[in-house]
Scaffold this motif. Structure first.
Motif, PDB file in Angstrom:
ATOM      1  N   GLU A  23       0.834  -1.199   0.000  1.00  0.00           N
ATOM      2  CA  GLU A  23       0.000   0.000   0.000  1.00  0.00           C
ATOM      3  C   GLU A  23       0.872   1.254   0.000  1.00  0.00           C
ATOM      4  OE1 GLU A  23      -3.867   1.932   0.160  1.00  0.00           O
ATOM      5  OE2 GLU A  23      -3.162  -0.088  -0.351  1.00  0.00           O
ATOM      6  N   ASP A  24       1.987   1.199   0.712  1.00  0.00           N
ATOM      7  CA  ASP A  24       2.915   2.338   0.715  1.00  0.00           C
ATOM      8  C   ASP A  24       3.499   2.567  -0.686  1.00  0.00           C
ATOM      9  OD1 ASP A  24       2.531   2.681   3.442  1.00  0.00           O
ATOM     10  OD2 ASP A  24       4.232   1.403   3.980  1.00  0.00           O
ATOM     11  N   ARG A  27       1.004   4.286  -2.858  1.00  0.00           N
ATOM     12  CA  ARG A  27       0.966   5.720  -2.554  1.00  0.00           C
ATOM     13  C   ARG A  27       2.186   6.440  -3.139  1.00  0.00           C
ATOM     14  NH1 ARG A  27      -1.721   4.047   2.355  1.00  0.00           N
ATOM     15  NH2 ARG A  27       0.293   3.599   3.363  1.00  0.00           N
ATOM     16  N   TYR A  30       1.494   7.139  -6.710  1.00  0.00           N
ATOM     17  CA  TYR A  30       0.557   8.262  -6.856  1.00  0.00           C
ATOM     18  C   TYR A  30       1.287   9.585  -6.676  1.00  0.00           C
ATOM     19  CZ  TYR A  30      -3.714  11.031  -6.361  1.00  0.00           C
ATOM     20  OH  TYR A  30      -4.707  11.968  -6.542  1.00  0.00           O
ATOM     21  N   GLU A  31       2.142   9.651  -5.674  1.00  0.00           N
ATOM     22  CA  GLU A  31       2.874  10.883  -5.401  1.00  0.00           C
ATOM     23  C   GLU A  31       3.726  11.294  -6.591  1.00  0.00           C
ATOM     24  OE1 GLU A  31       6.591  12.339  -2.596  1.00  0.00           O
ATOM     25  OE2 GLU A  31       5.328  10.686  -1.903  1.00  0.00           O
ATOM     26  N   THR A  44      -5.453   4.526 -11.054  1.00  0.00           N
ATOM     27  CA  THR A  44      -5.323   5.715 -10.205  1.00  0.00           C
ATOM     28  C   THR A  44      -6.565   5.885  -9.346  1.00  0.00           C
ATOM     29  OG1 THR A  44      -3.897   6.844 -11.800  1.00  0.00           O
ATOM     30  CG2 THR A  44      -5.055   8.220 -10.205  1.00  0.00           C
ATOM     31  N   ASP A  46      -7.885   8.566  -6.671  1.00  0.00           N
ATOM     32  CA  ASP A  46      -7.648   9.859  -6.021  1.00  0.00           C
ATOM     33  C   ASP A  46      -8.098   9.872  -4.572  1.00  0.00           C
ATOM     34  OD1 ASP A  46      -6.549  11.226  -8.293  1.00  0.00           O
ATOM     35  OD2 ASP A  46      -8.570  11.283  -9.145  1.00  0.00           O
ATOM     36  N   ARG A  48      -8.031   7.435  -2.357  1.00  0.00           N
ATOM     37  CA  ARG A  48      -7.039   6.771  -1.501  1.00  0.00           C
ATOM     38  C   ARG A  48      -5.638   7.331  -1.718  1.00  0.00           C
ATOM     39  NH1 ARG A  48      -6.989   1.051  -3.284  1.00  0.00           N
ATOM     40  NH2 ARG A  48      -5.478   0.798  -1.602  1.00  0.00           N
ATOM     41  N   GLY A  49      -5.453   8.037  -2.830  1.00  0.00           N
ATOM     42  CA  GLY A  49      -4.128   8.546  -3.149  1.00  0.00           C
ATOM     43  C   GLY A  49      -3.173   7.432  -3.522  1.00  0.00           C
ATOM     44  N   THR A  50      -3.647   6.491  -4.367  1.00  0.00           N
ATOM     45  CA  THR A  50      -2.832   5.335  -4.744  1.00  0.00           C
ATOM     46  C   THR A  50      -2.907   5.084  -6.249  1.00  0.00           C
ATOM     47  OG1 THR A  50      -4.669   3.783  -4.373  1.00  0.00           O
ATOM     48  CG2 THR A  50      -3.178   4.206  -2.519  1.00  0.00           C
TER      49      THR A  50
END
Length: 375
Positions: A23-24, A27, A30-31, A44, A46, A48-50
């Protein structure tokens, strides 16, 4: 470089990510992809930001961790595990290669946090990915490269094998590494050569490649830097969308340059320059990619591939020499062209811009020389 490398190794652990670490990594993707580069790959999320897709479940995820937080990652997927309708099959044409799919590996999502690009983190991650491929008996590794990284991946031991690119929010070019091709690794002086020598060589696939894809059989790039400096340079350019020719130019200076030069649109397949022609224009690739090729006694060969931020035609611009090779657009391109008269007019109007451009051009040519481009 040595100090940087020791610092990186001491602070960064590279290993297979498991459990909550996945999960990290989603993310981190996504970053870098969404927030930093304004791209929206498949999967993508948005809320969850993943960024995560169905291939994650069938893949091995290598990551570099600092304090338990991932700062770089790469995904390794066995081709045999991909579904029959996978988009990757259309992109790469895996069935062209005389290797069972259980011996084919797909490398995707090689990403590094911007603050880690001046370390060897990405290079160490690639080294670990190569070791993984050999330890698990893979024979070929596929990846998609942005055009401006092709020459660096070629020095690692990868080769282009098709003129068809893939649009994934930017042009990407399919490449393949034949992991046991000792002869090719020696020819390009690959930084992975020492790692390769720990395993039995297998040049059969290399011989097959040269017969199947003669256009790309000639090594396009060779390493001239030390291994440490080359790998650091590779790390610095991963996920870097900068334009080196415009370094140090402020907004007004860039505007003046764009006004003084000419912006050109070039269609896919269009020949921009032909070998032997005379001209004094230098070109900067703003968008798209071009292929440099030359007719040799044994047939046409691709010399190198250039993408956004890279230049060509500088020989005629600086020395007035005839064009030394053909330049063809691999995709729709947006180019910035500047001839000697336009540059002289710009120099008379604003000498500081000219000084900065010449300094940046000198840096780029030195880096190209030290990277060992065979073109």
């Amino acid at each position: 470089m040595n100090a940087l490398k020791r610092e990186s190794e001491a602070a960064t652990a590279i290993r297979v990510a498991t459990g909550p670490e996945l999960e990290d990594i989603a993310r981190l993707r996504y970053e870098i992809l969404v927030r930093n580069h304004d791209r929206r790959p498949l999967g993508t999320d948005d809320e969850r930001g993943t960024v995560s897709d169905e291939d994650d479940a069938i893949s091995t995820h290598l990551a570099a961790f600092e304090g338990g937080v991932p700062v770089a990652c790469v995904r390794l997927t066995p081709v045999s595990a991909l579904p029959a309708d996978s988009r990757w099959r259309g992109y790469f044409g895996f069935s062209q290669f005389p290797v069972d799919e259980s011996r084919q590996l797909l490398l995707t999502y090689l990403l590094v946090r911007p603050e880690r690009r001046n370390t060897d983190t990405a290079a160490r991650l690639l080294e670990q990915a190569y070791e993984y491929s050999r330890e698990h008996d893979f024979e070929v590794v596929f990846l998609l490269s942005s055009p401006n990284l092709v020459s660096l991946y070629e020095v690692l031991g990868c080769r282009r094998y098709t003129g068809t690119g893939v649009d994934l929010g930017g042009l990407r070019l399919p490449m393949v590494m034949i992991v046991g091709d000792l002869t090719h690794f020696e020819t390009v002086r690959s930084p992975l050569l020492e790692a390769q020598k720990r395993y039995p060589p297998d040049v059969r696939q290399g011989d097959w490649f040269e017969g199947k894809f003669p256009l790309y059989s000639r090594p396009a790039s060779q390493r001239a830097l030390s291994i440490e400096d080359f790998m650091l340079g590779l790390s610095e350019r991963i996920n870097d969308a900068g334009i080196p020719l415009l370094d140090d130019l402020d907004g007004m200076e860039t505007t003046r340059l764009l006004a003084a030069a000419r912006q050109l649109g070039v269609a896919e397949g269009e020949v921009v320059l032909r070998e032997g022609e005379h001209g004094d224009e230098m070109y900067l690739v703003l968008e798209g990619a071009v292929e440099i090729s030359k007719q040799l006694p044994r047939g046409r060969r691709v010399l190198t591939t250039l993408g956004a931020g890279q230049i060509f035609g500088e020989g005629a611009f600086l020395l007035g020499t005839p064009r030394s090779a053909d330049v063809t657009a691999l995709a729709e391109c947006h180019l910035l062209a500047c001839n000697t008269a336009e540059f002289e007019a710009l120099s008379a109007f604003d000498a500081q811009i000219a000084i900065k451009l010449l300094r940046n051009l000198s840096r780029m040519l030195c880096l190209r020389l030290y990277a060992g481009s065979a073109a």
